[in-house]
Design an enzyme around this catalytic site. Structure first.
Site, PDB file in Angstrom:
ATOM      1  N   HIS A 244     -62.586  47.056 -53.823  1.00 30.45           N
ATOM      2  CA  HIS A 244     -61.421  45.921 -52.974  1.00 30.45           C
ATOM      3  C   HIS A 244     -60.359  45.810 -54.456  1.00 30.45           C
ATOM      4  O   HIS A 244     -59.990  44.515 -54.235  1.00 30.45           O
ATOM      5  CB  HIS A 244     -61.768  44.902 -52.421  1.00 30.45           C
ATOM      6  CG  HIS A 244     -62.776  45.208 -51.293  1.00 30.45           C
ATOM      7  ND1 HIS A 244     -62.381  45.167 -50.072  1.00 30.45           N
ATOM      8  CD2 HIS A 244     -64.112  45.423 -51.026  1.00 30.45           C
ATOM      9  CE1 HIS A 244     -63.326  45.608 -49.077  1.00 30.45           C
ATOM     10  NE2 HIS A 244     -64.440  45.561 -49.827  1.00 30.45           N
TER      11      HIS A 244
ATOM     12  N   HIS B 297     -66.589  34.821 -51.439  1.00 27.36           N
ATOM     13  CA  HIS B 297     -68.141  34.953 -51.333  1.00 27.36           C
ATOM     14  C   HIS B 297     -68.661  34.677 -49.775  1.00 27.36           C
ATOM     15  O   HIS B 297     -68.403  33.664 -49.154  1.00 27.36           O
ATOM     16  CB  HIS B 297     -68.720  33.844 -52.269  1.00 27.36           C
ATOM     17  CG  HIS B 297     -69.869  33.944 -52.493  1.00 27.36           C
ATOM     18  ND1 HIS B 297     -70.971  34.676 -51.607  1.00 27.36           N
ATOM     19  CD2 HIS B 297     -70.681  33.453 -53.604  1.00 27.36           C
ATOM     20  CE1 HIS B 297     -72.229  34.560 -52.232  1.00 27.36           C
ATOM     21  NE2 HIS B 297     -72.204  33.749 -53.167  1.00 27.36           N
TER      22      HIS B 297
ATOM     23  N   TYR C  20     -71.822  38.407 -54.804  1.00 26.60           N
ATOM     24  CA  TYR C  20     -70.390  37.839 -55.229  1.00 26.60           C
ATOM     25  C   TYR C  20     -70.237  36.942 -56.121  1.00 26.60           C
ATOM     26  O   TYR C  20     -69.149  36.702 -56.920  1.00 26.60           O
ATOM     27  CB  TYR C  20     -69.672  37.287 -53.670  1.00 26.60           C
ATOM     28  CG  TYR C  20     -69.335  38.390 -52.675  1.00 26.60           C
ATOM     29  CD1 TYR C  20     -70.591  39.327 -52.390  1.00 26.60           C
ATOM     30  CD2 TYR C  20     -68.265  39.025 -52.519  1.00 26.60           C
ATOM     31  CE1 TYR C  20     -70.332  40.295 -51.467  1.00 26.60           C
ATOM     32  CE2 TYR C  20     -67.886  39.944 -51.596  1.00 26.60           C
ATOM     33  CZ  TYR C  20     -68.783  40.772 -51.040  1.00 26.60           C
ATOM     34  OH  TYR C  20     -68.633  41.659 -50.223  1.00 26.60           O
TER      35      TYR C  20
ATOM     36  N   ASN D  87     -64.163  42.979 -42.836  1.00 23.29           N
ATOM     37  CA  ASN D  87     -63.253  44.122 -42.967  1.00 23.29           C
ATOM     38  C   ASN D  87     -62.525  44.497 -41.561  1.00 23.29           C
ATOM     39  O   ASN D  87     -62.682  43.687 -40.734  1.00 23.29           O
ATOM     40  CB  ASN D  87     -64.544  45.443 -43.242  1.00 23.29           C
ATOM     41  CG  ASN D  87     -64.733  45.634 -44.741  1.00 23.29           C
ATOM     42  OD1 ASN D  87     -64.123  45.063 -45.458  1.00 23.29           O
ATOM     43  ND2 ASN D  87     -65.731  46.441 -44.822  1.00 23.29           N
TER      44      ASN D  87
HETATM   45 FE1  HDE Z   1     -67.995  43.313 -50.638  1.00 18.24          FE
HETATM   46  N1  HDE Z   1     -67.666  43.211 -52.554  1.00 18.24           N
HETATM   47  N2  HDE Z   1     -69.821  44.182 -50.627  1.00 18.24           N
HETATM   48  N3  HDE Z   1     -68.390  44.062 -48.536  1.00 18.24           N
HETATM   49  N4  HDE Z   1     -66.164  42.599 -50.145  1.00 18.24           N
HETATM   50  C1  HDE Z   1     -66.898  42.798 -53.001  1.00 18.24           C
HETATM   51  O1  HDE Z   1     -66.649  40.984 -54.634  1.00 18.24           O
HETATM   52  C2  HDE Z   1     -70.603  43.869 -51.923  1.00 18.24           C
HETATM   53  C3  HDE Z   1     -69.294  44.457 -47.844  1.00 18.24           C
HETATM   54  C4  HDE Z   1     -65.610  42.726 -49.060  1.00 18.24           C
HETATM   55  O2  HDE Z   1     -60.203  40.138 -51.486  1.00 18.24           O
HETATM   56  C5  HDE Z   1     -66.901  42.403 -54.601  1.00 18.24           C
HETATM   57  O3  HDE Z   1     -64.965  39.625 -55.531  1.00 18.24           O
HETATM   58  C6  HDE Z   1     -72.107  44.346 -51.794  1.00 18.24           C
HETATM   59  C7  HDE Z   1     -69.245  44.598 -46.786  1.00 18.24           C
HETATM   60  C8  HDE Z   1     -64.350  42.352 -49.009  1.00 18.24           C
HETATM   61  O4  HDE Z   1     -61.371  39.651 -53.056  1.00 18.24           O
HETATM   62  C9  HDE Z   1     -68.437  42.543 -54.680  1.00 18.24           C
HETATM   63  C10 HDE Z   1     -71.978  44.806 -50.593  1.00 18.24           C
HETATM   64  C11 HDE Z   1     -68.193  43.993 -46.371  1.00 18.24           C
HETATM   65  C12 HDE Z   1     -64.055  42.061 -50.299  1.00 18.24           C
HETATM   66  C13 HDE Z   1     -68.902  43.063 -53.535  1.00 18.24           C
HETATM   67  C14 HDE Z   1     -70.887  44.583 -49.948  1.00 18.24           C
HETATM   68  C15 HDE Z   1     -67.438  43.637 -47.646  1.00 18.24           C
HETATM   69  C16 HDE Z   1     -65.233  42.521 -51.158  1.00 18.24           C
HETATM   70  C17 HDE Z   1     -66.102  42.924 -55.465  1.00 18.24           C
HETATM   71  C18 HDE Z   1     -73.367  45.366 -49.693  1.00 18.24           C
HETATM   72  C19 HDE Z   1     -67.539  43.804 -45.207  1.00 18.24           C
HETATM   73  C20 HDE Z   1     -63.029  41.614 -51.232  1.00 18.24           C
HETATM   74  C21 HDE Z   1     -65.015  41.906 -55.968  1.00 18.24           C
HETATM   75  C22 HDE Z   1     -74.348  44.483 -49.903  1.00 18.24           C
HETATM   76  C23 HDE Z   1     -68.154  42.825 -44.262  1.00 18.24           C
HETATM   77  C24 HDE Z   1     -62.707  40.229 -51.343  1.00 18.24           C
HETATM   78  C25 HDE Z   1     -65.480  40.982 -55.342  1.00 18.24           C
HETATM   79  C26 HDE Z   1     -61.486  39.963 -51.942  1.00 18.24           C
HETATM   80  C27 HDE Z   1     -65.616  42.528 -52.370  1.00 18.24           C
HETATM   81  C28 HDE Z   1     -70.136  43.335 -52.991  1.00 18.24           C
HETATM   82  C29 HDE Z   1     -70.440  45.263 -48.640  1.00 18.24           C
HETATM   83  C30 HDE Z   1     -66.212  42.663 -47.628  1.00 18.24           C
HETATM   84  C31 HDE Z   1     -68.873  43.457 -55.788  1.00 18.24           C
HETATM   85  C32 HDE Z   1     -73.098  44.279 -52.793  1.00 18.24           C
HETATM   86  C33 HDE Z   1     -70.520  45.093 -45.768  1.00 18.24           C
HETATM   87  C34 HDE Z   1     -63.232  42.278 -47.918  1.00 18.24           C
HETATM   88  O5  HDE Z   1     -69.061  41.317 -55.111  1.00 18.24           O
END
Ligand code: HDE
Length: 732
Positions: free
Chosen positions: A96, A360, A383, A169
């Site tokens: 992202h 988060h 997060y 999402n």
């Molecule tokens: Fe994320 N995801 N994600 N994700 N995610 C991040 O956090 C992660 C997942 C989502 O505009 C990171 O600050 C793991 C699902 C959005 O700043 C990180 C897993 C969904 C955003 C991270 C998922 C999301 C992130 C990277 C699997 C939809 C952007 C930067 C367990 C429900 C937020 C950050 C923004 C961002 C980890 C799966 C949505 C690395 C470990 C499912 C919208 O922490």
């Protein structure tokens, strides 16, 4: 420029948002906007200083020993400036990274006390400030907006009880069921490690290698191969919380909930051919669209939707509510629309706000709670960890955009970049020196209490049995699509799999598609020269070392009996031309009265007309009026517009017919099934003026006002997909 900046300045003692009124006259104030005022800095009419506030006399030359001499280490002004510059970047988000954001407000329609004790969901008169960031997942910060990808839809609610982040999402399911597979998924989709190609694209071997061995991803694959993955606008996407959450009311009663965002402009997408071209013409297309819509007062809006499920019904479905690769079909559990989100203000500074905002899923408020979805549980860890690295330490909550509007008091202390000057001598609890403060908060007074879900089970690394139905909902998605949507899924798969270097991965994927739908597999296979073969060996290679692979294979798919119309974009909102961009193609000698009339009628309907011509400046009108050109053909293409109008005026049309860029402009709009209108000689520029094509509207020079309503209706319908076959014959 200076005027604009001056408006940003806080007027001491006046409160407000520092900008006063927006250019469109609407106020854009909220508690959060006001709170940010303390941090806004503006150099207008101010002196240039160092970071230590020392006035700078010469910002043009370093300090040297003589005009031709060596630079002196003593030059503290130069060293401060360069050192700061060298440290301007922070690590981009690992996923992202590419995003755009805006401020806004949320308001609930009716008190929801029956469902939740969350204070921000109780009072329809109350507005809660929000900051919303949209993003693509795979690309780097500088990648194109129009990549085929999931879009992040992250909402930070600054409630009176603390921050609630709904980090969702634009697709309601995910690729994997367990957080432990997330690094694998992301490593697979990111550019390949040896040459870092391709950027922001899943059409490469490592992604499809992984997917072809992970049948749990098939439902999500259907969504990302659909047009949902190439939205027309961030304002025209749905949003989903993805996981099942809980709402808990004052009495401690919990219910399961799925969160939805429903865009008031409907859900619309572009074509893949357009996406590719937009990426060249304007890689910032989505970001710009969001920015401009807000600047011009066409505030993007969504309704918050809830799907509520009683606790007793936890096991009533064919799928497991904890499985993030499954939806709860809207036909089974309707979405109740409970409130409205309006984005009404652009950030002042991209880095300070959009880049530094830290979301988060674990930021919840009393009345909202988690479930044991193993993907959500993993995210709850991830997060904070990410922000520690990205924002440099444990005080990232003190960065202005991340600060709650509610007061923060605790015994956390110190650390890199600490801002708060905590005056209490007691940084521990219990204490007597500080009178026992800050005090814990009873449940009745708003203290957060986790819903007491009973847990009594052996520690295992296993999944629930229902998780292994990997195909039924993939099939449900496919069978719920309209014919054009199905065609686009087939083309997308042909593109993605066609890019693979290893034939074995391609064949495995086509084999996997047979389990979604035989026709789909055959159609995709046709374009790839692959005969679909049902997989005969184990499909799922995501199997623990000592486990029997047979026990980990997907269940035999159950063919859904009925489609789910909510999964198709065909039935979305199609009755508004609001904020749609319309190109008016013209050259010298254009019928200026027609331009004026059409512009007026489009603007009145909320559409945004722009005059496009072979050159910038002012055109000579046929009736001696002048027509101001907004953009030249050299800088835009029709892929950046929703519709095209070609006014008459024989000299204008003669010139445009000789201009390849003008002809291409109209032909591409035709190919992309957009609304086209022409009057008088303008019709000569259209590839065809079929009376059967509902999105091609033509008339005499004098009939502009007569055809405008039909044109607006066609724009509102977004596209005329029935034209697609004819459009494919156009050689552009
Ligand atoms: Fe994320 N995801 N994600 N994700 N995610 C991040 O956090 C992660 C997942 C989502 O505009 C990171 O600050 C793991 C699902 C959005 O700043 C990180 C897993 C969904 C955003 C991270 C998922 C999301 C992130 C990277 C699997 C939809 C952007 C930067 C367990 C429900 C937020 C950050 C923004 C961002 C980890 C799966 C949505 C690395 C470990 C499912 C919208 O922490």
């Amino acid at each position: 420029m200076a005027d604009d900046k001056r408006r940003n300045k806080k007027v001491p003692g006046k409160g407000g948002n520092g900008r006063g009124q927006r250019s469109n006259g609407k106020p854009a104030s909220s508690d959060k906007i006001d709170a940010l005022d303390a941090f806004r800095e503006d150099g207008t009419d101010e002196r240039l200083t160092t970071d230590q506030a020392v006035p700078i006399n010469d910002d043009q030359n370093t300090l040297k020993a003589g005009p031709r001499g060596p630079s002196l280490l003593e030059d503290f002004i130069f060293r401060e400036k360069i050192t700061h510059f060298d440290h301007e970047r922070i690590p981009e988000r690992v996923v992202h990274a590419r995003g755009a954001a805006a401020h806004g407000v949320f308001r609930v329609y009716e008190p929801l006390g029956r469902l939740t004790r969350a204070a921000f969901l109780q009072d329809p008169a109350k507005t809660t400030p929000v900051f919303v960031r949209f993003s693509t997942v795979a690309g780097s910060r500088g990648s194109t907006d129009l990549a085929r990808d999931v879009r992040g839809f992250a909402v930070k609610f600054y409630t009176d009880e603390g921050n609630f982040d709904l980090v969702g999402n634009n697709i309601p399911v995910f690729f994997i069921q367990d957080a432990v597979k997330f690094p694998d998924l992301i490593h697979a989709v990111k550019p390949e490690p040896h040459h870092e190609m391709p950027q922001a694209a899943s059409a490469h071997d490592t992604f499809w290698d992984f997917i072809s061995l992970m049948p749990e991803s098939m439902h999500m694959i259907m969504w990302v191969m659909s047009d949902r993955a190439i939205p027309r606008s961030l304002r025209m996407m749905e949003g989903f919380g993805v996981h099942t959450f809980r709402l808990v009311n004052e009495r401690g009663e919990a219910r399961f909930v799925k969160f939805h965002w429903k865009p008031l402009l409907g859900v619309h997408s572009v074509l893949w051919d357009e996406a590719l071209k937009i990426s060249g013409k304007d890689p910032d297309f989505h970001r710009r669209d969001l920015w401009e819509a807000i600047e011009t007062g066409a505030f993007p809006e969504w309704e918050l939707g809830l799907q509520m499920i009683e606790e007793k019904d936890e096991h009533a479905f064919d799928f497991d509510l904890l499985d993030p690769t499954k939806i709860v079909p809207e036909e089974l559990v309707p979405v109740q629309r409970v409130g409205r989100l309006t984005l009404d203000r652009n950030p002042d500074n991209f880095f300070a706000e959009t880049e530094q905002v830290a979301f988060h899923p674990g930021h919840v408020v009393p009345g909202i709670d988690f479930t044991d979805d193993p993907l959500l549980q993993g995210r709850l860890f991830s997060y904070t960890d990410t922000q520690l690295l990205r924002l440099g330490g444990p005080n990232f909550h003190e960065i202005p955009i991340n600060r709650p509007v509610a007061p923060v008091h605790n015994n956390q202390r110190d650390g890199l970049m600490r801002q708060a000057i905590s005056v209490s001598r007691a940084a521990y609890h219990p204490n007597s020196i500080g009178g026992g403060c800050p005090v814990q908060v009873g449940r009745r007074d708003g203290g957060f209490v986790s819903h007491p879900v009973p847990v009594n089970a052996p520690k295992v690394r296993q999944r629930s049995e229902k998780f292994f139905d990997h195909f039924s909902q993939a099939t449900l998605f496919w069978m719920s699509q309209s014919d054009p949507e199905k065609d686009h899924i087939v083309s997308a798969l042909q593109f993605e799999l066609g890019k693979l270097e290893r034939p074995a991965i391609r064949e495995r994927m086509v084999g996997m598609l047979t389990l979604v739908d035989e026709t789909l597999a055959t159609r995709v296979g046709e374009g790839l020269g692959v005969t679909p073969r049902r997989p005969d060996g184990p499909l799922n290679l995501s199997v623990p070392a000592d486990a029997d692979p047979k026990a980990h294979q997907p269940h035999r798919p159950k063919k859904p009996t009925r489609p789910s119309p909510a999964l198709s974009m065909a039935g979305t909102v199609k009755d508004t031309a609001k904020s749609r961009k319309v190109a008016i193609l013209a050259a010298d000698g254009v019928d200026d009265a027609a331009v004026a009339t059409m512009s007026r009628l489009l603007t009145a309907a909320g559409a945004v007309p722009k005059v496009i011509a072979p050159r910038l400046g002012t055109l000579k009108g046929a009736r001696s009026g002048a027509v101001k050109v907004d953009m030249s053909l050299a800088t835009v293409g029709s892929v950046l517009f929703d519709a095209v109008y070609v006014p008459g005026g024989a000299p204008s049309i003669a010139a445009l017919r000789q201009d390849g860029a003008a002809v291409l402009f109209v032909h591409e709009a035709y190919k992309h099934c957009k609304a086209l209108a022409a009057t008088g000689a303008g019709t000569e520029l259209l590839p065809e003026a079929r009376s059967t094509d509902e999105a091609i509207v033509v008339g005499e020079d004098t009939q502009v006002a007569k055809i405008a309503p039909d044109f607006l209706r066609a724009i509102g319908r977004h596209r005329n997909w029935a034209r697609e076959a004819a459009g494919k014959r156009i050689p552009v």
